[in-house]
Write an enzyme that holds these catalytic residues in place. Structure first.
Site, PDB file in Angstrom:
ATOM      1  N   ASP A   2     -51.519  56.262  61.447  1.00  0.00           N
ATOM      2  CA  ASP A   2     -51.780  54.818  61.541  1.00  0.00           C
ATOM      3  C   ASP A   2     -50.891  54.057  60.550  1.00  0.00           C
ATOM      4  OD1 ASP A   2     -53.792  55.459  63.314  1.00  0.00           O
ATOM      5  OD2 ASP A   2     -55.341  55.469  61.760  1.00  0.00           O
TER       6      ASP A   2
HETATM    7  N1  URA Z   1     -56.643  60.156  61.738  1.00  0.00           N
HETATM    8  C1  URA Z   1     -56.739  58.824  61.597  1.00  0.00           C
HETATM    9  O1  URA Z   1     -57.800  58.252  61.756  1.00  0.00           O
HETATM   10  N2  URA Z   1     -55.619  58.152  61.283  1.00  0.00           N
HETATM   11  C2  URA Z   1     -54.432  58.722  61.050  1.00  0.00           C
HETATM   12  O2  URA Z   1     -53.455  58.051  60.743  1.00  0.00           O
HETATM   13  C3  URA Z   1     -54.345  60.114  61.200  1.00  0.00           C
HETATM   14  C4  URA Z   1     -55.474  60.811  61.546  1.00  0.00           C
END
Ligand code: URA
Length: 240
Positions: free
Chosen positions: A102
């Protein structure tokens, strides 16, 4: 393949730079001065030299990037800086991130131009372990370790695969509030998976960092840094 593409793949320069080098007669193919960027070369058989030094063609390239928070995991984006913007022009061509983190997540990301390798790493049937450090708003419930191990309902058709959760000491964040912390290792990669897993046990993820994928760690890198994967690291990941 085209000569200019070959030269870029060997990191001689950008497409416009290598065209200039060809014009300056700095490139030879099998001992003959190359004249046109669009000339076709056989990257497996021809002897191609730049400034008299023979070039070695690498079909596939693999990098480990320490993704900083704030950039998106994409090759291009209309509004935000992407992880690929962290690579210089002469390296970036043809590369893509393997999976995604993310925008607000930082940590380990593999970047490659090897589509089969990408598929291998992402394939849910390979269960490649990925470990994250999560900072949380509330203390985890007592049964959290067991619930992560059993599999959680995060709103998908299937429960999550068993995951390992390890609680670590909370600390006082610079904002004065307690931050609860845990390490979690998952063996799949669903959308927002880690955040949704903690949400399922009543906690909000305030900070998330991927520490490892298989045998790879961030050791020695700072946010924004990248390095080549070694032959051994690539082979070990392919075996997982
Ligand atoms: N899980 C998440 O919620 N976000 C990420 O960026 C990676 C794994």
């Amino acid at each position: 393949m085209r000569l200019d593409k070959f030269l870029c793949a060997c990191r001689v320069g950008t497409r416009s730079e290598v065209k200039k080098y060809i014009k300056q007669k700095l490139v030879t193919v099998n001992g003959q001065t190359a004249l046109k960027p669009e000339d076709k070369v056989d990257e497996t058989a021809d002897i191609i030299c730049f400034r008299g030094k023979q070039l070695q063609y690498e079909a596939y390239r693999y990098y480990l990037l320490y993704k900083p928070a704030g950039c998106v995991t994409a090759v291009t984006d209309a509004t935000h800086k992407t992880v690929m913007d962290l690579f210089p022009d002469d390296i970036r061509g043809g590369l893509s991130p393997v999976g995604r983190l993310d925008r607000d997540t930082e940590g380990l990301l593999i970047v490659t131009n090897d589509g089969e390798f990408t598929h291998h790493i992402l394939s849910p049937s390979h269960h490649i372990p990925k470990t994250y450090l999560a900072e949380l708003d509330y203390a985890l419930p007592e049964d959290a370790v067991a619930r992560f191990k059993e599999g959680l309902d995060i709103g998908d058709d299937e429960l999550t695969l068993p995951a390992e959760l390890e609680l670590i000491e909370p600390y006082i964040h610079e904002n004065g509030y307690v931050r609860h912390r845990a390490l979690v290792t998952i063996h799949e990669g669903r959308y927002h998976q880690v955040k949704r897993m903690f949400h399922a046990v009543g906690c909000k993820v305030l900070y998330l960092k991927r520490l490892s994928i298989g045998n790879l760690t961030l050791c020695g890198l700072d946010p924004g840094d990248f390095r080549r994967l070694t032959e051994q690291e690539i082979a070990a990941l392919k075996e997982l």
